[in-house]
Design a protein around this motif. Structure first.
Motif, PDB file in Angstrom:
ATOM      1  N   ASP A  35     -12.065  47.448  -8.022  1.00  0.00           N
ATOM      2  CA  ASP A  35     -11.292  46.808  -9.086  1.00  0.00           C
ATOM      3  C   ASP A  35     -12.182  45.923  -9.951  1.00  0.00           C
ATOM      4  O   ASP A  35     -12.547  44.818  -9.540  1.00  0.00           O
ATOM      5  CB  ASP A  35     -10.168  45.964  -8.445  1.00  0.00           C
ATOM      6  CG  ASP A  35      -9.413  45.161  -9.474  1.00  0.00           C
ATOM      7  OD1 ASP A  35      -8.876  44.085  -9.112  1.00  0.00           O
ATOM      8  OD2 ASP A  35      -9.359  45.584 -10.653  1.00  0.00           O
ATOM      9  N   GLY A  37     -11.242  44.284 -12.268  1.00  0.00           N
ATOM     10  CA  GLY A  37     -10.404  43.197 -12.769  1.00  0.00           C
ATOM     11  C   GLY A  37     -10.269  42.051 -11.798  1.00  0.00           C
ATOM     12  O   GLY A  37      -9.524  41.100 -12.056  1.00  0.00           O
ATOM     13  N   GLY A  80      -1.942  40.896 -11.290  1.00  0.00           N
ATOM     14  CA  GLY A  80      -1.048  41.013 -12.440  1.00  0.00           C
ATOM     15  C   GLY A  80       0.267  41.695 -12.127  1.00  0.00           C
ATOM     16  O   GLY A  80       1.288  41.413 -12.741  1.00  0.00           O
ATOM     17  N   GLU A 119       1.459  50.882   0.304  1.00  0.00           N
ATOM     18  CA  GLU A 119       0.438  51.800  -0.220  1.00  0.00           C
ATOM     19  C   GLU A 119      -0.529  52.161   0.925  1.00  0.00           C
ATOM     20  O   GLU A 119      -1.638  51.621   1.017  1.00  0.00           O
ATOM     21  CB  GLU A 119      -0.306  51.165  -1.382  1.00  0.00           C
ATOM     22  CG  GLU A 119      -1.217  52.143  -2.110  1.00  0.00           C
ATOM     23  CD  GLU A 119      -0.540  53.479  -2.357  1.00  0.00           C
ATOM     24  OE1 GLU A 119       0.424  53.509  -3.154  1.00  0.00           O
ATOM     25  OE2 GLU A 119      -0.941  54.467  -1.726  1.00  0.00           O
ATOM     26  N   THR A 222      -6.385  48.762 -12.884  1.00  0.00           N
ATOM     27  CA  THR A 222      -5.099  48.893 -13.567  1.00  0.00           C
ATOM     28  C   THR A 222      -4.905  50.347 -13.975  1.00  0.00           C
ATOM     29  O   THR A 222      -5.818  50.963 -14.516  1.00  0.00           O
ATOM     30  CB  THR A 222      -5.046  47.956 -14.789  1.00  0.00           C
ATOM     31  OG1 THR A 222      -4.934  46.594 -14.321  1.00  0.00           O
ATOM     32  CG2 THR A 222      -3.859  48.264 -15.683  1.00  0.00           C
TER      33      THR A 222
HETATM   34  C1  LIG Z   1      -0.986  44.136 -15.661  1.00  0.00           C
HETATM   35  S1  LIG Z   1      -2.108  44.354 -14.388  1.00  0.00           S
HETATM   36  C2  LIG Z   1      -1.254  45.421 -13.288  1.00  0.00           C
HETATM   37  C3  LIG Z   1      -2.213  46.014 -12.300  1.00  0.00           C
HETATM   38  N1  LIG Z   1      -1.567  46.879 -11.315  1.00  0.00           N
HETATM   39  C4  LIG Z   1      -1.467  48.170 -11.548  1.00  0.00           C
HETATM   40  O1  LIG Z   1      -1.888  48.729 -12.538  1.00  0.00           O
HETATM   41  C5  LIG Z   1      -0.842  48.970 -10.400  1.00  0.00           C
HETATM   42  C6  LIG Z   1      -1.963  49.625  -9.617  1.00  0.00           C
HETATM   43  C7  LIG Z   1      -1.382  50.358  -8.441  1.00  0.00           C
HETATM   44  C8  LIG Z   1      -0.916  51.654  -8.587  1.00  0.00           C
HETATM   45  C9  LIG Z   1      -0.403  52.320  -7.471  1.00  0.00           C
HETATM   46  C10 LIG Z   1      -0.365  51.694  -6.240  1.00  0.00           C
HETATM   47  C11 LIG Z   1      -0.839  50.385  -6.126  1.00  0.00           C
HETATM   48  C12 LIG Z   1      -1.339  49.714  -7.226  1.00  0.00           C
HETATM   49  O2  LIG Z   1      -0.010  50.006 -10.948  1.00  0.00           O
HETATM   50  C13 LIG Z   1       1.047  49.597 -11.716  1.00  0.00           C
HETATM   51  O3  LIG Z   1       1.339  48.436 -11.872  1.00  0.00           O
HETATM   52  N2  LIG Z   1       1.700  50.599 -12.320  1.00  0.00           N
HETATM   53  C14 LIG Z   1       1.307  51.969 -12.090  1.00  0.00           C
HETATM   54  C15 LIG Z   1       2.461  52.909 -12.044  1.00  0.00           C
HETATM   55  C16 LIG Z   1       3.393  52.711 -13.204  1.00  0.00           C
HETATM   56  N3  LIG Z   1       4.506  53.635 -13.113  1.00  0.00           N
HETATM   57  C17 LIG Z   1       3.894  51.280 -13.230  1.00  0.00           C
HETATM   58  C18 LIG Z   1       2.756  50.332 -13.311  1.00  0.00           C
HETATM   59  C19 LIG Z   1      -2.941  44.957 -11.507  1.00  0.00           C
HETATM   60  O4  LIG Z   1      -2.381  43.961 -11.108  1.00  0.00           O
HETATM   61  N4  LIG Z   1      -4.230  45.284 -11.275  1.00  0.00           N
HETATM   62  C20 LIG Z   1      -5.073  44.384 -10.494  1.00  0.00           C
HETATM   63  C21 LIG Z   1      -5.749  45.159  -9.368  1.00  0.00           C
HETATM   64  C22 LIG Z   1      -4.709  45.950  -8.584  1.00  0.00           C
HETATM   65  C23 LIG Z   1      -3.777  45.032  -7.787  1.00  0.00           C
HETATM   66  C24 LIG Z   1      -2.814  45.837  -6.941  1.00  0.00           C
HETATM   67  C25 LIG Z   1      -3.550  46.778  -6.005  1.00  0.00           C
HETATM   68  C26 LIG Z   1      -4.495  47.677  -6.757  1.00  0.00           C
HETATM   69  C27 LIG Z   1      -5.447  46.878  -7.623  1.00  0.00           C
HETATM   70  C28 LIG Z   1      -6.076  43.711 -11.438  1.00  0.00           C
HETATM   71  O5  LIG Z   1      -7.060  44.627 -11.884  1.00  0.00           O
HETATM   72  C29 LIG Z   1      -5.322  43.213 -12.641  1.00  0.00           C
HETATM   73  N5  LIG Z   1      -5.850  41.929 -13.112  1.00  0.00           N
HETATM   74  C30 LIG Z   1      -6.727  41.942 -14.166  1.00  0.00           C
HETATM   75  C31 LIG Z   1      -7.182  40.743 -14.672  1.00  0.00           C
HETATM   76  C32 LIG Z   1      -6.726  39.539 -14.107  1.00  0.00           C
HETATM   77  C33 LIG Z   1      -5.890  39.551 -13.032  1.00  0.00           C
HETATM   78  C34 LIG Z   1      -5.424  40.775 -12.501  1.00  0.00           C
HETATM   79  O6  LIG Z   1      -4.661  40.840 -11.528  1.00  0.00           O
END
Ligand SMILES: CSC[C@H](NC(=O)[C@H](Cc1ccccc1)OC(=O)N1CCC(N)CC1)C(=O)N[C@@H](CC1CCCCC1)[C@@H](O)Cn1ccccc1=O
Length: 333
Positions: A35, A37, A80, A119, A222
């Motif tokens: 990640d 991010g 996020g 997950e 993300t």
């Molecule tokens: C608006 S940041 C939303 C983003 N999490 C996503 O993108 C998840 C990823 C996912 C997909 C499938 C299973 C599990 C997780 O997927 C969805 O949220 N989805 C996908 C499926 C869609 N139908 C709905 C929306 C997010 O917090 N990323 C952070 C890393 C993630 C955290 C969760 C586990 C995987 C890695 C991170 O880099 C985002 N960051 C970036 C900068 C500052 C803080 C921060 O925290």
């Protein structure tokens, strides 16, 4: 030194990508989400309550002869998407793609939120943003990349994510066979700890290029491409029967629609990365026969996020300073 590891989509919507990581002596195997991010390397562990586990591999420090607990240190992170985890900290040997970081901070989870539990494909994260946002307290720790950086031939890593196919993270070198044309570099603003950059604008299909500074982060963790409302509206207004469906969580399109390509500008030489329309459809939205769009509004997040939908179309160089200041390199492939 150099490292190269294969990374694989966790499901048919390319929602996240995992890669194999070994921790400890003898090696304990994990599938972790890299990640860019965030900046914590954390894993499910023997400290994670069994009712919060769902088949994930767990790190057991007592079974590693090289594990040492960092006494008094702890970590706590929230993402996020509302997910979170926290726990204690060990130092141990971490190997990724043949590259070994001795004394790497390994953050063992003593609790994880529900979305991590469910997950089962992911055993934790490897944070590859800047170490300035690592959450270990009271003594902040370095990311895997920062730990191994002094040993790398060049202080870079690259991401080559693919649609429904294995891709690659490389450390310390640029694989010239992995992209076409040249790499366009653009400066990185890492003041918030992220790989921040400014895109020069966008283009829907073969329409005119719209010059518009779009500041955001390159974020492998993300799934979606999250951009300002004017960009998102320009894209979906060109798609018949697209609709902003709050129950689906954003814009949906009819599943049988062929979508226009989406391009974004990088660097000051007119270079563009083009996401083929086929990659702008993330599959069934869960409501009706509509499909979820890969481009959605960055809305109230406070930053734009160039997530996997965008990164999948490019070969991306995360350069922490081979030319002095950090920069991002973008190439088509
Ligand atoms: C608006 S940041 C939303 C983003 N999490 C996503 O993108 C998840 C990823 C996912 C997909 C499938 C299973 C599990 C997780 O997927 C969805 O949220 N989805 C996908 C499926 C869609 N139908 C709905 C929306 C997010 O917090 N990323 C952070 C890393 C993630 C955290 C969760 C586990 C995987 C890695 C991170 O880099 C985002 N960051 C970036 C900068 C500052 C803080 C921060 O925290």
């Amino acid at each position: 030194a150099k490292g190269s590891v294969v990374t694989t989509p966790i499901n048919s919507e390319d929602e996240a990508y995992d890669a194999p990581v070994s921790i400890g002596t003898p090696a304990q195997p994990f599938n972790l989400d890299f990640d860019t991010g965030s900046s914590d390397l954390w894993v499910f562990s023997s400290l994670t309550p069994s009712n919060e586990r769902n088949g994930q591999n767990i790190y057991t420090a007592s079974r590693s002869s090289t594990a040492k607990q960092l006494s008094g240190e702890s970590w706590k992170i929230s993402y996020g998407d509302g997910s979170s985890s926290s726990g204690l900290v060990y130092s141990d040997v971490v190997t990724i793609g043949g590259l070994t970081a001795a004394g790497q901070a390994v953050e063992a989870a003593s609790r994880v939120s529900q979305s991590f539990t469910s997950e089962s494909a992911t055993d934790g994260l490897v944070g590859l943003a800047f170490s300035s946002i690592n959450t270990v307290s009271p003594d902040q720790q370095t990311t895997f990349f920062d730990t191994v950086k002094p040993s790398l031939a060049s202080p870079v890593f690259t991401a080559d994510l693919k649609h429904q196919a294995p891709g690659t993270y490389n450390f310390g070198f640029i694989d010239k066979s992995a992209f076409t044309g040249s790499i366009t570099y653009t400066p990185v603003d890492n003041s918030q700890g992220f790989w921040g950059f400014t895109s020069t604008g966008f283009q829907v299909g073969n329409n005119d290029f719209q010059q518009e500074s779009i500041t955001g982060i390159a974020d492998t963790g993300t799934t979606l491409l999250l951009l300002p409302d004017d960009v998102v509206n320009a894209y979906y207004s060109s798609v018949n029967n697209a609709q902003n469906d709050q129950s689906a969580g954003g814009f949906t399109v009819p599943c049988d629609t062929s979508l226009p390509d989406f391009s974004f500008g990088v660097g000051n030489n007119g270079a563009m990365i083009t996401i083929p329309g086929s990659l702008m459809n993330l599959g069934p939205s869960g409501s009706g026969n509509s499909c979820f769009g890969g481009l959605q509004s960055s809305g109230t997040i406070g930053t734009n996020i160039f997530g996997d939908v965008a990164l999948k179309a490019a070969f991306v160089v995360f350069d922490s300073g081979s030319q002095g200041q950090p920069q991002l390199g973008w190439a088509s492939k």
